[in-house]
Structure formats: structure tokens, C-alpha cells
Write an enzyme that holds these catalytic residues in place. Structure first.
Site, PDB file in Angstrom:
ATOM      1  CG  HIS A 137      -2.057  -1.023   1.111  1.00 10.90           C
ATOM      2  ND1 HIS A 137      -2.578  -1.488  -0.078  1.00 10.90           N
ATOM      3  CD2 HIS A 137      -2.758  -1.676   2.087  1.00 10.90           C
ATOM      4  CE1 HIS A 137      -3.537  -2.365   0.161  1.00 10.90           C
ATOM      5  NE2 HIS A 137      -3.670  -2.511   1.464  1.00 10.90           N
ATOM      6  CG  HIS A 208      -7.682  -0.292   2.536  1.00 12.29           C
ATOM      7  ND1 HIS A 208      -8.466  -1.130   3.309  1.00 12.29           N
ATOM      8  CD2 HIS A 208      -6.551  -0.979   2.269  1.00 12.29           C
ATOM      9  CE1 HIS A 208      -7.811  -2.256   3.506  1.00 12.29           C
ATOM     10  NE2 HIS A 208      -6.642  -2.200   2.883  1.00 12.29           N
ATOM     11  CD  GLU A 345      -8.267  -3.286  -0.160  1.00 12.67           C
ATOM     12  OE1 GLU A 345      -7.087  -2.953  -0.358  1.00 12.67           O
ATOM     13  OE2 GLU A 345      -8.586  -4.267   0.531  1.00 12.67           O
TER      14      GLU A 345
HETATM   15  C1  GLA Z   1      -5.177  -5.240   2.149  1.00 14.29           C
HETATM   16  C2  GLA Z   1      -4.256  -6.392   2.229  1.00 14.29           C
HETATM   17  C3  GLA Z   1      -4.424  -7.091   3.515  1.00 14.29           C
HETATM   18  C4  GLA Z   1      -4.231  -6.151   4.684  1.00 14.29           C
HETATM   19  C5  GLA Z   1      -5.146  -4.985   4.528  1.00 14.29           C
HETATM   20  C6  GLA Z   1      -4.870  -3.930   5.565  1.00 14.29           C
HETATM   21  O1  GLA Z   1      -6.452  -5.600   1.925  1.00 14.29           O
HETATM   22  O2  GLA Z   1      -4.405  -7.283   1.149  1.00 14.29           O
HETATM   23  O3  GLA Z   1      -3.526  -8.163   3.620  1.00 14.29           O
HETATM   24  O4  GLA Z   1      -2.900  -5.728   4.725  1.00 14.29           O
HETATM   25  O5  GLA Z   1      -4.995  -4.396   3.265  1.00 14.29           O
HETATM   26  O6  GLA Z   1      -4.681  -4.416   6.836  1.00 14.29           O
END
Ligand code: GLA
Length: 380
Positions: A137, A208, A345
Site C-alpha cells: 500500500h 481502502h 478494493e
Molecule cells: C489489504 C491487504 C491485507 C491487509 C489490509 C490492511 O487488503 O491485502 O492483507 O494488509 O490491506 O490491513
């Protein structure tokens, strides 16, 4: 026989039309939106605040320019009762300390890049390993922790911009990003993403948001009924990096073509489920190109709230809140526990910079990155 089938499908379509209607708009119980004063501060010399979008049905979205985070999203149920259906905090401090990406704009690259490395035009780039052994991210300080410039704020839209400098978190090129949140009277919250660069780079932007359609403080999300419009998904290794395969969902716990409760197969004896500790995977959306198309639909049977997600993106990460553990104290003293919220997402596939066969995430000077996602709210 054909006629009977046709008639039957017509009846079913009409029934669905009747069942999925707009929600009652008069609020029986008035809601108290988050207090803007609790979000007013200055970070690195830049002003931070809270901006409200509201439509004629009373649906209200509260967004802070700190990370472009959706701080609250008030949506009516089938009886017209409004609830805030995203996780969050009563004041800005919570978001500043949040490491779960709560409802923020994710960039420069949403999801994981294997071992934090990729090669572009024969040059290797190294990113922060913030989710060992990978980069996740956008790195240590992603776009969800940046203070965005507020270009314009009205009752129905918020335009945010951010200039991510060359080398920020290891990514090449000055990237000029614009994100537009807009809300219409058909209960559609649209997010438009645009970006331009002055040197070749990789970009994958998303939001997110963590949803619980029963209300952010209403227990687990296992009873929500989910449909994902995908025949295939991208299986991962034990570090959640795609193996490069594109696998049929048929006959696996990843088949959500026919709506199913999130909790029904989430603990299945399946290697992919074990790697994700539940669902934490990218689905390959059924579409022909980058047209805006239905990606997912979620229904919460008790409240009757329904959310449809449309996107121009090729993929969607469904994450079932497997890392929430009750340690976060959020709005109204709510502790967000294991699987008490889920994320959908919209995105390009994880680790695309290292996967030749995945749709490209490279952005070159002279090109404009453009993607859009719509969250549409209804009741059943
Ligand atoms: C995304 C990732 C997860 C986790 C979340 C945040 O969805 O794929 O593994 O890291 O973000 O916690």
C-alpha cells in the site's frame, strides 16, 4: 420450454426490481454527524479538515483531506434509519495513528509488490519493506497519510490533489494526483482517480474503506451476502504475492458468482484460505476492457442495506477484516474486532510490476491515469 424459461426470468427480474428499491429517506432517528471541529488541525504546515457531501435523501459522506479518508458514511436502512457504515474515529488523531489503512486513498501502489522491488526500463527500484518480506500500500508513508490539497469542496463533491515527489517511498517520477469524490441523488458515491507523471512509474490507486452495512459498531460481517462478478482469481503464495496463475473460482470457496454469506466458506480447509487467513485475495473481474461494470454486490439481510460496486478497474481485493483484533478503539468507543468489517478494493492486480501477464500499471509521461469506482446504496 424456451417461453417458460423466458417468462420465468422475466418474473424473477421484476421481483428483483421490486425487492431492490430505494431506501426510505425520512430518518426516524436523526443521526449526529462527526464534529468537524474534531478534525481541524495543521500537519506539516498544511490545514486538515472534514468535508461533508450530502444528497437529497440525506445520505451523508464525511471525508477528511488527511489521506482522503472517509471518516463516516451515513446510509439509511429499509425503514429509513441512518447508520454510519464505515470504521473510523471521532477525531483526526485516530486516523493519524491508524496503520490499517482505514478508508484512505491508497497509493502510489495499492496492495503488495514482491520484496519491494521492481524493474522499469532496465532500472531496478527498491521500496520500503513495510509488510515483510513485501512492500504494501505505498510503503511506510503512503497516500493515506498524506495531507491532500483541497481544490474544491461543495455539497456534492470534493476535489483533492496531491503531488507525490520523485523518489517518495522509492517510486520514480513526480506524480501529480487528483481524486474526486462525488455524491448524487441516486445514492451513488463515485471516486475518480487521475494521475500524471514526469518520468515512467507504476501507479495503482484505490480506496481502502472498511464496511459493515449493519453499522460500523454492529458486530461481525459474516452474515453479509456477497456477490463478486468474477470467474477467476489470482492465487497467492504464503506472503500474499500472486503466483502469476489466474485460476477458476468454480468449485472453490472463492466462487461468489452466486451470492453467498461471507462466513459460509471463510474457514474452509483450503490452502488459499489458509494463506489469506480467510479472504484476502484479488478477483479478476468479468469484463471486456476498462468499461465501468458491476464488480460486486453486498447485502446485509437484517438492515436491508445493499451496496453495489461498479468500476473501470480489472480487479477487486476482497479482504474480510482478518487482521482486525479489537485493539483499535474507534468511533463511539467501538473496538473493531476480528472480521467486524470488510474491504472491497477496486484495483489493478497486486504485484503487477513484476508480473508480465497482468494488465500493466506503468504510467509514462504524456499519459493520464484515469480510473473510477462507484459505490451505490440501496435497500432490500
Ligand atoms: C489489504 C491487504 C491485507 C491487509 C489490509 C490492511 O487488503 O491485502 O492483507 O494488509 O490491506 O490491513
Amino acid at each position: 420450454m424456451k417461453n417458460i424459461v423466458n417468462n420465468y426470468s422475466m418474473i424473477v427480474s421484476v421481483m428483483i426490481l421490486i425487492l431492490v428499491t430505494s431506501c426510505k429517506s425520512e430518518s426516524k432517528f436523526k443521526f449526529i454527524p462527526l464534529d468537524k471541529a474534531e478534525y481541524e488541525t495543521t500537519i506539516d504546515g498544511k490545514k486538515v479538515g472534514l468535508f461533508n457531501l450530502e444528497n437529497k435523501n440525506g445520505l451523508t459522506v464525511q471525508i477528511t483531506n488527511y489521506g482522503g479518508r472517509i471518516a463516516a458514511l451515513w446510509v439509511p436502512d429499509r425503514d429509513g434509519n441512518f447508520k454510519d457504515i464505515v470504521t473510523g474515529y471521532d477525531s483526526i488523531e485516530g486516523f493519524i495513528g491508524n496503520t490499517n489503512y482505514f478508508n484512505g486513498i491508497i497509493g502510489r501502489y495499492g496492495n503488495r509488490i514482491a520484496r519491494g522491488k521492481f524493474t522499469l526500463n532496465a532500472k531496478e527500484y527498491s521500496l520500503a519493506i513495510n509488510n515483510a518480506p513485501n512492500s504494501l500500500h505505498g510503503g511506510n508513508v503512503g497516500f493515506d497519510h498524506a495531507v491532500w490539497n483541497v481544490e474544491r469542496s461543495t455539497k456534492d463533491s470534493l476535489i483533492l490533489t496531491y503531488l507525490s515527489p520523485d523518489g517518495e517511498e522509492g517510486y520514480p517520477g513526480n506524480l501529480s494526483v487528483k481524486v474526486i469524490y462525488s455524491l448524487n441523488d441516486s445514492n451513488e458515491l463515485k471516486i475518480d482517480y487521475q494521475a500524471e507523471t514526469d518520468a515512467p512509474t507504476v501507479v495503482n490507486l484505490t480506496n481502502h474503506a472498511y464496511f459493515n452495512l449493519a453499522g460500523h459498531d454492529n458486530g461481525d460481517i459474516l452474515g453479509h451476502i456477497l456477490m463478486i462478478n468474477a470467474d477467476k482469481f489470482t492465487p497467492v503464495d504464503s506472503t500474499l504475492i500472486p503466483t502469476g496463475e489466474i485460476t477458476d473460482v468454480a468449485g472453490t470457496p472463492f466462487d461468489f458468482r452466486i451470492p453467498a454469506a461471507i462466513g459460509e466458506r471463510i474457514n474452509a480447509d483450503d490452502r488459499q484460505i489458509k494463506y489469506g487467513m480467510g479472504y484476502d485475495h484479488n478477483w479478476v473481474l468479468k469484463k471486456t476492457g476498462n468499461e465501468m461494470s458491476l464488480a460486486a454486490k453486498v447485502e446485509e439481510p437484517v438492515s436491508g442495506r445493499v451496496m453495489e460496486i461498479y468500476t473501470t478497474e480489472p480487479g477487486i481485493q476482497f479482504y474480510a477484516g482478518n487482521f482486525l483484533d479489537g485493539t483499535i478503539m474507534g468511533k463511539d468507543s467501538t473496538s473493531y474486532k476480528y472480521r467486524h468489517a470488510f474491504c472491497l478494493e477496486t484495483q489493478h492486480f497486486p504485484d503487477s510490476p513484476n508480473q508480465e501477464d497482468f494488465p500493466s500499471t506503468v504510467l509514462n509521461p504524456g499519459e493520464t491515469y484515469r480510473t473510477s469506482t462507484i459505490h451505490k446504496f440501496m435497500c432490500k
